[in-house]
Design a protein around this motif. Structure first.
Motif, PDB file in Angstrom:
ATOM      1  N   UNK A 206      41.744  38.848  36.328  1.00  0.00           N
ATOM      2  CA  UNK A 206      42.251  37.819  35.431  1.00  0.00           C
ATOM      3  C   UNK A 206      42.786  38.414  34.133  1.00  0.00           C
ATOM      4  N   UNK A 207      43.841  37.822  33.642  1.00  0.00           N
ATOM      5  CA  UNK A 207      44.337  38.147  32.312  1.00  0.00           C
ATOM      6  C   UNK A 207      43.277  37.744  31.288  1.00  0.00           C
ATOM      7  N   UNK A 208      43.143  38.533  30.233  1.00  0.00           N
ATOM      8  CA  UNK A 208      42.094  38.298  29.238  1.00  0.00           C
ATOM      9  C   UNK A 208      42.201  36.901  28.644  1.00  0.00           C
ATOM     10  N   UNK A 209      43.415  36.418  28.439  1.00  0.00           N
ATOM     11  CA  UNK A 209      43.586  35.099  27.837  1.00  0.00           C
ATOM     12  C   UNK A 209      43.123  33.982  28.766  1.00  0.00           C
ATOM     13  N   UNK A 210      43.270  34.205  30.056  1.00  0.00           N
ATOM     14  CA  UNK A 210      42.810  33.212  31.012  1.00  0.00           C
ATOM     15  C   UNK A 210      41.290  33.280  31.159  1.00  0.00           C
ATOM     16  N   UNK A 211      40.751  34.518  31.161  1.00  0.00           N
ATOM     17  CA  UNK A 211      39.306  34.678  31.329  1.00  0.00           C
ATOM     18  C   UNK A 211      38.533  34.212  30.100  1.00  0.00           C
ATOM     19  N   UNK A 212      39.050  34.574  28.919  1.00  0.00           N
ATOM     20  CA  UNK A 212      38.334  34.246  27.676  1.00  0.00           C
ATOM     21  C   UNK A 212      39.391  34.027  26.598  1.00  0.00           C
TER      22      UNK A 212
END
Length: 712
Positions: A206-212
């Motif tokens: 996951x892309x960091x923005x999607x994950x957190x």
């Protein structure tokens, strides 16, 4: 006897416990008033007398009694303020030791005692929050456990009860893992920044923005940043860093390190205990294996730190120590009032049980389930234990034994007050406070980026400002950008006026064991560098410019030196004025050369005519003389001869005139060439005359890139 610890008597005989047996760890269980603390202190006294280093975690404040090796009434009076009681205590000690008071002195001088009080100035300080240093010599599994435990302890300090599958835990553990893999020490400020702006773009697939998402990460970083912003944050950072290797010996004398944490709140205690256990775990990885006892970890009142029904941050490193520490010579001794306080996995790794008085049948049955023998008899034995009596189960002995603990060499006063600890540690605190002032890395706002540009240990702080400046001038056809940097010492009343321009810096990682010079308070109070950036823009606007060299026909390029510009002028010395002069010279010289050619042609003709006339004149005169001699037509021939002679003279005169004309033209050519060379030299000299000009920047064309703090 060497390697044997005298703990008291069993069956009216001295009872000695082999120190080597502690590598399989020990557990002391007993209700309040059972003598559990006395046994723990007695055991630690023997450890000290054997010159073995120890680490004592003291959640209640009792273990500081190890520093009270008192012998006479006056010494006891300091802690009782009652002379009668002081006398009774001195007499009881003498009787309990059979007048062998020298053993008290021997114990007092056996080791170097230090009481550490994290987040308190009463004892020697310990930095609860400092830099996170990568552990050495850990395999992949051990590193994962270390990072997970450290992450849990950080979150516990924030009152976040997050397991290792939570977003908070995964993010922080990945940040720490990345830094440790690179061998990078991570400060709390850097951790906060990394939470806000992670040094990676993905977690899993996951892309960091999607994950957190960024807004959620910002909230977490703000919570951690509140520690820095809080009024008592300095208390978290004051003190000695936990360096286990340096806490083993003072010269040849072992150290007894007592960590008194009764004054901390639950979250702080959990953080500190977990941090300490992790550091001890990391230290044993750097040591060689041994079957001898090299050090002891003692924890009084394990309740809440090793729970069987929960997973506190301290549980993983404690369980790992119980499983693995024996191979490295570290013995763990745990003390608790209740056996249900312990995880059953931990109990299976403990070789010696000291069982004191227990209250409930449930506690007794839980203990008996782990013992060999008749259950009814064991229940009776445990129920009938008196104060300071312990049933011992030792995997190294076949039989169970009853221990009556010996008289302690230390005064079992109970929890020490802050003032008492302060008095006991006054000299150590003074020595450390001076050391701490010099060595601690100043904590500044996380919004101020910090870099390192030196591999030396003693570091001073400088502000480094970088900017890109556009210089634009339509008349001079200049449109260029220059990158500028300025380095100035981070001193009181800092000003860019004292900064050096365009320094050469090589950035590095923070040196190990670095010492940091103090920063002025005004810099410590800075929240960011916005004002410094504004000052840098003003400084550049007022003082900087693009300096060029200008000649009548050329300008230097940006960055071109005077010598380089002069060399280019010399190679490219043509100009319109020079070209016009050369064309005029060529035209004038051509005309003179044409005249010279014509004059030379006339001269040749005149010379030929003169030559012919000379021959004719000679012939005529000769003939006239012969005719006169023979008397034939003499008068007529003589007249002809005279005419020839006159013509010869005229033609010779014409030759001279023609020669003079050629010489005059040649002189004119020489004059023209000299005049040309003089004028050409004058033009070249004028073209090589240069002046320095300055192009000042517009304020809107000054782009400040950053102002950072550089340690060097």
């Amino acid at each position: 006897m060497s390697g044997e610890l005298w703990l008291g008597t069993s069956e009216n005989k001295p009872f000695f416990y082999k120190s080597k047996n502690l590598t399989t760890h020990a557990l002391i269980i007993g209700m309040t008033g059972s003598g559990k603390t006395g046994l723990g202190i007695t055991l630690l006294e023997e450890i000290c007398l054997k010159n073995i280093p120890s680490f004592v975690i003291d959640p209640k404040g009792d273990m500081g009694n190890l520093c009270l090796a008192l012998k006479n009434t006056d010494e006891f009076l300091t802690y009782t303020n009652d002379k009668s009681r002081a006398e009774n205590l001195a007499n009881s000690l003498r009787l309990g030791l059979n007048d062998d008071l020298e053993r008290v002195s021997e114990f007092k001088n056996s080791v170097d005692f230090t009481i550490y009080t994290p987040k308190s100035s009463s004892g020697v300080g310990v930095a609860l929050l400092g830099d996170f240093v990568p552990p050495q010599n850990l395999d992949d599994e051990a590193m994962i456990n270390y990072v997970n435990s450290l992450t849990s302890s950080i979150l516990s300090l924030l009152s976040i009860n997050a397991d290792d599958a939570s977003k908070e835990h995964i993010l922080i553990s990945k940040i720490l893992s990345n830094a440790f893999e690179e061998g990078k020490t991570l400060s709390l400020s850097e951790l906060i920044l990394a939470i806000n702006e992670p040094p990676f773009s993905q977690i899993g697939i996951f892309d960091i923005e999607k994950f957190y998402p960024a807004n959620e990460r910002f909230k977490l970083s703000v919570r951690l940043n509140l520690l820095i912003a809080s009024a008592n944050f300095k208390a978290y950072t004051n003190g000695e860093r936990l360096n286990i290797k340096n806490m083993l010996f003072n010269g040849t004398k072992a150290k007894c390190n007592i960590f008194s944490i009764a004054h901390l709140n639950d979250n702080e205690r959990m953080f500190f205990v977990t941090f300490l256990l992790n550091e001890i775990l990391a230290w044993i990885r750097t040591t060689s294996g041994t079957d001898e006892l090299k050090a002891v970890l003692y924890m009084d009142e394990i309740f809440g730190y090793f729970s069987p029904n929960a997973n506190p941050p301290s549980k993983t490193p404690m369980l790992t120590l119980l499983k693995q520490a024996r191979a490295f010579g570290l013995g763990c001794v745990l003390s608790t009032q209740n056996p249900v306080d312990l995880d059953y996995k931990g109990l299976s790794n403990i070789g010696t049980w000291f069982i004191g008085r227990l209250i409930t049948a449930q506690d007794k049955e839980r203990v008996i389930s782990g013992l060999n023998g008749d259950k009814t008899e064991l229940f009776s034995q445990i129920s009938n234990l008196e104060k300071r009596q312990f049933l011992i189960k030792n995997i190294h002995d076949d039989a169970l034994k009853i221990l009556n603990t010996r008289y302690a060499l230390s005064y079992l006063k109970g929890p020490l007050t802050a003032d008492e600890i302060k008095n006991l540690m006054s000299q150590k605190r003074q020595n450390f406070s001076h050391k701490d002032e010099q060595n601690q890395r100043p904590l500044i706002s996380n919004e101020i980026k910090q870099l390192f540009a030196s591999d030396k240990n003693e570091l001073n702080a400088y502000f480094l400002g970088t900017a890109r400046v556009r210089f634009y001038d339509t008349k001079l056809n200049i449109d260029t950008n220059l990158d500028l940097s300025f380095l100035g010492e981070a001193c009181e009343n800092f000003s860019w006026d004292n900064a050096s321009k365009n320094p050469e810096l090589n950035f590095t990682q923070m040196p190990q064991n670095a010492t940091f010079m103090p920063l002025p308070s005004e810099i410590l109070r800075l929240k960011n560098t916005k004002n410094l950036q504004s000052d840098l823009r003003d400084f550049i606007y007022q003082n900087e410019g693009l300096y060029l060299y200008a000649s009548p026909r050329l300008n230097s390029n940006p960055g071109e030196s005077k010598q380089e510009f002069l060399a280019r002028l010399s190679l490219n010395d043509s100009s319109k004025e020079q070209e016009a002069l050369e064309q005029k010279f060529k035209a004038q010289k051509a005309r003179l050369e044409d005249k010279l050619a014509s004059a030379r042609q006339r001269l040749v003709k005149e010379q030929n005519d003169a030559k012919t006339s000379t021959i004719d004149a000679v012939v005529n005169i000769g003939a006239s003389l012969i005719g006169a001699f023979f008397g034939k037509k003499s008068v007529s021939k003589i007249a002809t001869s005279v005419k020839s002679t006159n013509r010869l003279l005229k033609e010779r005169n014409d030759v001279k005139l023609s020669e003079a004309g050629v010489d005059e033209i040649l002189a004119q050519i020489d004059d023209l060439e000299r005049e040309f060379e003089l004028k050409l030299a004058e033009i070249k000299s004028k073209n090589l005359q240069i002046n320095q000009i300055k192009i000042a920047p517009k304020k809107s064309d000054i782009f400040i890139q950053d102002v950072v703090l550089v340690w060097m």
